[in-house]
Design a protein around this motif. Structure first.
Motif, mmCIF file in Angstrom:
data_model
loop_
_atom_site.group_PDB
_atom_site.id
_atom_site.type_symbol
_atom_site.label_atom_id
_atom_site.label_comp_id
_atom_site.label_asym_id
_atom_site.label_seq_id
_atom_site.Cartn_x
_atom_site.Cartn_y
_atom_site.Cartn_z
ATOM 1 N N ARG A 140 15.805 -53.104 99.768
ATOM 2 C CA ARG A 140 14.440 -53.504 99.395
ATOM 3 C C ARG A 140 13.494 -53.414 100.581
ATOM 4 N N GLU A 141 13.961 -53.788 101.760
ATOM 5 C CA GLU A 141 13.133 -53.673 102.967
ATOM 6 C C GLU A 141 12.786 -52.205 103.246
ATOM 7 N N ASP A 151 31.877 -60.984 87.124
ATOM 8 C CA ASP A 151 31.471 -61.186 88.517
ATOM 9 C C ASP A 151 31.101 -59.866 89.181
ATOM 10 N N LEU A 152 31.579 -58.759 88.636
ATOM 11 C CA LEU A 152 31.272 -57.455 89.204
ATOM 12 C C LEU A 152 29.770 -57.188 89.172
ATOM 13 N N ASN A 153 29.059 -57.774 88.204
ATOM 14 C CA ASN A 153 27.604 -57.606 88.119
ATOM 15 C C ASN A 153 26.877 -58.186 89.322
ATOM 16 N N GLY A 202 26.131 -56.256 95.061
ATOM 17 C CA GLY A 202 24.999 -55.404 95.409
ATOM 18 C C GLY A 202 23.714 -55.754 94.689
ATOM 19 N N GLN A 203 23.659 -56.893 94.045
ATOM 20 C CA GLN A 203 22.493 -57.240 93.255
ATOM 21 C C GLN A 203 21.275 -57.553 94.126
ATOM 22 N N ALA A 204 21.447 -58.248 95.217
ATOM 23 C CA ALA A 204 20.316 -58.630 96.061
ATOM 24 C C ALA A 204 19.790 -57.434 96.860
#
Length: 156
Positions: free
Chosen positions: A87-88, A75-77, A80-82
């Motif tokens: 990205r903006e 689950d650590l993966n 912060g993935q999104a």
């Protein structure tokens, strides 16, 4: 003597508390005692207790060791993935390099930052008091300082 940790915003501290509570519930669902999990994770029961209470002084490695014992270390993966805000910001810089108008990009960026700030303020009323007493610069102030519409100078 324990090491001092950096102070966390009240909203961030609440997130850590909720994470510790979720780990405690995962342990209970598996019908494991605190002593069993502490032994398997290689820590003292007192450290596990602090971790389950969301202690900011507990190392990331300790949190991950408990997640491993519970079988949820992957689950650590997801953390912060999104990264919507990152990205903006990256898109705004990329658009600036192509010299396209930044009006829509700037509006989206301001909207994203303001939404993030509003979410932090909604989670805990003490946040505003902390900001005022600590001299913390708000995200709205930082956005106003940004001059996103200017084009970068060309180097020759």
């Amino acid at each position: 003597m324990a090491k001092k940790t950096a102070p966390l915003l009240p909203a961030t501290n609440e997130l850590l508390h909720q994470f510790g509570e979720r780990l405690r519930l995962a342990r209970l669902r598996r019908r494991l005692s605190a002593k069993q999990v502490a032994e398997r994770a290689g820590m003292a029961p007192m450290t596990l207790r602090s971790l389950e209470q969301g202690g900011a002084g507990v190392t990331m490695g300790a949190y991950l060791a408990v997640m491993q014992v519970l079988g949820i270390e992957k689950d650590l993966n997801l953390l912060g993935q999104a990264d919507t805000l990152g990205r903006e910001l990256q898109d705004a810089r990329l658009l600036a390099r192509t010299h396209k108008p930044l009006i829509s990009s700037e509006k989206r960026l301001r909207k994203t930052i303001k939404a993030s700030a509003e979410q932090v303020h909604k989670t805990n009323d003490n946040t505003q008091d902390w900001i005022e007493t600590s001299g913390f610069i708000s995200s709205e102030t930082l956005v106003d300082l940004l001059d996103i519409t200017s084009t970068p100078e060309k180097k020759e």
